[in-house]
Design an enzyme around this catalytic site. Structure first.
Site, mmCIF file in Angstrom:
data_model
loop_
_atom_site.group_PDB
_atom_site.id
_atom_site.type_symbol
_atom_site.label_atom_id
_atom_site.label_comp_id
_atom_site.label_asym_id
_atom_site.label_seq_id
_atom_site.Cartn_x
_atom_site.Cartn_y
_atom_site.Cartn_z
ATOM 1 N N ASN A 52 -0.245 12.712 7.885
ATOM 2 C CA ASN A 52 -0.562 11.764 8.953
ATOM 3 C C ASN A 52 -2.048 11.471 9.074
ATOM 4 O O ASN A 52 -2.514 10.970 10.095
ATOM 5 C CB ASN A 52 -0.020 12.276 10.294
ATOM 6 C CG ASN A 52 1.490 12.198 10.336
ATOM 7 O OD1 ASN A 52 2.090 11.444 9.563
ATOM 8 N ND2 ASN A 52 2.113 12.973 11.205
ATOM 9 N N LEU B 135 0.833 -1.212 0.000
ATOM 10 C CA LEU B 135 0.000 0.000 0.000
ATOM 11 C C LEU B 135 0.858 1.249 0.000
ATOM 12 O O LEU B 135 0.426 2.326 -0.363
ATOM 13 C CB LEU B 135 -0.913 0.015 1.239
ATOM 14 C CG LEU B 135 -1.999 -1.059 1.280
ATOM 15 C CD1 LEU B 135 -2.647 -1.113 2.659
ATOM 16 C CD2 LEU B 135 -3.054 -0.777 0.218
ATOM 17 N N ASP C 183 1.735 15.885 16.098
ATOM 18 C CA ASP C 183 2.251 15.805 14.728
ATOM 19 C C ASP C 183 1.102 15.806 13.718
ATOM 20 O O ASP C 183 1.084 15.015 12.777
ATOM 21 C CB ASP C 183 3.120 14.545 14.575
ATOM 22 C CG ASP C 183 4.073 14.642 13.389
ATOM 23 O OD1 ASP C 183 4.264 15.757 12.853
ATOM 24 O OD2 ASP C 183 4.625 13.604 12.993
ATOM 25 N N LYS D 88 9.387 5.218 6.190
ATOM 26 C CA LYS D 88 10.822 5.333 6.406
ATOM 27 C C LYS D 88 11.439 4.003 6.835
ATOM 28 O O LYS D 88 12.585 3.720 6.552
ATOM 29 C CB LYS D 88 11.094 6.385 7.483
ATOM 30 C CG LYS D 88 11.092 7.805 6.950
ATOM 31 C CD LYS D 88 11.454 8.765 8.067
ATOM 32 C CE LYS D 88 10.466 9.891 8.260
ATOM 33 N NZ LYS D 88 9.210 9.641 8.885
ATOM 34 N N PHE D 89 10.675 3.193 7.573
ATOM 35 C CA PHE D 89 11.268 2.002 8.189
ATOM 36 C C PHE D 89 10.715 0.683 7.676
ATOM 37 O O PHE D 89 10.973 -0.361 8.240
ATOM 38 C CB PHE D 89 11.113 2.092 9.710
ATOM 39 C CG PHE D 89 11.770 3.322 10.246
ATOM 40 C CD1 PHE D 89 13.139 3.377 10.404
ATOM 41 C CD2 PHE D 89 11.017 4.446 10.540
ATOM 42 C CE1 PHE D 89 13.756 4.529 10.860
ATOM 43 C CE2 PHE D 89 11.631 5.610 10.988
ATOM 44 C CZ PHE D 89 13.007 5.649 11.146
HETATM 45 N N1 LIG Z 1 -3.741 1.723 7.396
HETATM 46 C C1 LIG Z 1 -3.469 2.010 6.141
HETATM 47 N N2 LIG Z 1 -4.403 1.861 5.184
HETATM 48 C C2 LIG Z 1 -4.112 2.172 3.898
HETATM 49 N N3 LIG Z 1 -2.916 2.634 3.473
HETATM 50 C C3 LIG Z 1 -1.946 2.799 4.389
HETATM 51 C C4 LIG Z 1 -2.167 2.494 5.758
HETATM 52 N N4 LIG Z 1 -1.035 2.768 6.437
HETATM 53 C C5 LIG Z 1 -0.155 3.226 5.546
HETATM 54 N N5 LIG Z 1 -0.683 3.244 4.307
HETATM 55 C C6 LIG Z 1 0.003 3.665 3.081
HETATM 56 O O1 LIG Z 1 1.361 3.307 3.183
HETATM 57 C C7 LIG Z 1 2.191 4.463 3.123
HETATM 58 C C8 LIG Z 1 3.359 4.306 4.079
HETATM 59 O O2 LIG Z 1 2.859 4.323 5.390
HETATM 60 P P1 LIG Z 1 3.809 4.482 6.642
HETATM 61 O O3 LIG Z 1 2.965 4.748 7.820
HETATM 62 O O4 LIG Z 1 4.770 3.367 6.716
HETATM 63 O O5 LIG Z 1 4.682 5.659 6.175
HETATM 64 P P2 LIG Z 1 4.782 7.110 6.661
HETATM 65 O O6 LIG Z 1 3.416 7.705 6.748
HETATM 66 O O7 LIG Z 1 5.788 7.767 5.796
HETATM 67 O O8 LIG Z 1 5.241 6.881 8.111
HETATM 68 P P3 LIG Z 1 6.637 7.041 8.732
HETATM 69 O O9 LIG Z 1 6.887 8.517 8.694
HETATM 70 O O10 LIG Z 1 6.375 6.480 10.086
HETATM 71 O O11 LIG Z 1 7.592 6.227 7.927
HETATM 72 C C9 LIG Z 1 1.274 5.617 3.461
HETATM 73 O O12 LIG Z 1 1.741 6.767 2.861
HETATM 74 C C10 LIG Z 1 -0.058 5.162 2.919
HETATM 75 O O13 LIG Z 1 -0.151 5.478 1.545
#
Ligand SMILES: Nc1ncnc2c1ncn2[C@@H]1O[C@H](COP(=O)(O)OP(=O)(O)OP(=O)(O)O)[C@@H](O)[C@H]1O
Length: 351
Positions: A217, A95, A212, A99-100
């Site tokens: 987010n 999806l 945040d 970052k991790f």
């Molecule tokens: N619960 C979810 N349902 C649908 N899509 C999701 C969900 N969680 C994350 N995603 C998708 O996956 C992508 C990466 O999510 P993730 O939370 O790992 O990255 P992030 O928002 O950059 O967080 P971080 O800054 O912690 O790395 C999001 O940008 C979103 O498009």
């Protein structure tokens, strides 16, 4: 912190055999929406006392669930999962990438319940020294139950990774919708801010400060409803006073820029910035000449609202973006503000 310590910190988890995550099943957007709808059907029933007991069971998740009414809709508690492990899930399309690690669409095999499975690589968490932050994120988010807050159903780990079992947000990132639209019509912006205010009121009642808030987010559920996520910077602050500097520059309130103590009122400031960005298409204190210029603009509350913004929206933004945290309008007042009343009739009936 060592790998084993980190593993211990997310305790009571089953350890899988470390299977790999294929991305073979690759449903398109229509199919994703169908999956989210099928989930919604599964969870759209009142939560019984028996269900609540299941939710409280320690094998459901490592953090203890509280016996309390569920705000908003019945909790999408999903099936009565026990002993999470990777073998329970059929892994589908990625999806997104954080970052991790990556986030995958996944289906619990027995029940067909669809979730988003977020993988975090332990070595990277350790390298970036954010193990504590992740632990806090898990502890906080797994205890939250609100229709506008992304559910964390549980978590488990294998040798290399931590897996978060998250509610699947069918319409993805709000940020993408905003970039595509450039800016939202005021009625849409008002609906989102109303839902954000409800989510924040719930958090603050539980003494959780998000810290945040920003479009990146926020995810959207299948009906286009707000799902606040990313609790990596949030704190459980019973004392209500924290001094750590964190958060994203454009959304930082003056008290954090100035390194002062801060309370849950930081989220009110960020809500003001969010309202502005939704309507105008860019955050209010952004300064291309660099960070220190942005800091200065925030500290001075150098706010310029374009003339196309309605007087009601302008009023709400200026009441949220007050230098003094005490003078910011309360969340209770936000949801009753004339800007909300003006647009409420245009939203669907279940707001
Ligand atoms: N619960 C979810 N349902 C649908 N899509 C999701 C969900 N969680 C994350 N995603 C998708 O996956 C992508 C990466 O999510 P993730 O939370 O790992 O990255 P992030 O928002 O950059 O967080 P971080 O800054 O912690 O790395 C999001 O940008 C979103 O498009």
């Amino acid at each position: 912190m060592s790998d084993s310590k980190l593993a211990g910190s997310v305790n009571q988890l089953s350890i899988s055999s470390g299977s790999t995550l294929p991305s073979s099943a690759n449903p398109g957007r229509q199919q994703l929406l169908k999956l989210a709808v099928s989930n919604q059907r599964q969870v759209n029933y009142p939560v019984t006392k028996k269900d609540s007991r299941v939710l409280e069971g320690k094998r459901y998740s490592s953090s203890k669930q509280k016996d309390e009414p569920i705000a908003g809709v019945p909790s999408p508690m999903g099936p009565q999962w026990r002993d999470f492990h990777i073998g329970m899930f059929e892994i589908g399309k990625p999806l997104g990438k954080g970052k991790f690690g990556r986030v995958y669409l996944a289906k619990e095999k027995k029940t067909g319940f669809v979730v988003a499975l977020k993988t975090l690589h332990k070595s990277e968490l350790i390298h970036s020294r954010i193990e504590k932050q992740v632990r806090r994120e898990i502890e906080i988010q797994s205890n939250l139950r609100h229709k506008n807050i992304l559910r964390l159903f549980g978590h488990f780990h294998d040798e290399k990774r931590i897996f978060l079992i998250l509610e699947f947000a069918g319409r993805g990132e709000l940020y993408q919708h905003l970039r595509r639209a450039s800016r939202f019509p005021e009625s849409t912006a008002a609906k989102y801010i109303y839902q954000m205010a409800n989510a924040l009121a719930y958090l603050h009642k539980k003494h959780v400060i998000h810290r945040d808030i920003k479009p990146e987010n926020i995810l959207l559920g299948i009906d286009g409803e707000i799902k606040l996520s990313d609790f990596g910077w949030s704190v459980h602050a019973p004392s209500n006073r924290r001094t750590t500097l964190c958060g994203t520059l454009d959304y930082l309130p003056p008290e954090m820029v100035e390194g002062k103590e801060h309370t849950e009122k930081v989220d009110l400031w960020s809500l003001g910035v969010l309202t502005y960005e939704f309507i105008v298409g860019a955050p209010p204190f952004e300064d291309v000449s660099g960070h220190s210029a942005t800091y200065k603009r925030i500290a001075k509350v150098d706010l310029k609202i374009p003339s196309f913004v309605s007087p009601e929206a302008k009023d709400l933004i200026t009441r949220l973006l007050r230098h003094s945290p005490e003078q910011r309008i309360s969340l209770e007042q936000v949801v009753k503000h004339p800007w909300m009343l003006k647009h409420k009739a245009s939203w669907s009936s279940d707001q």
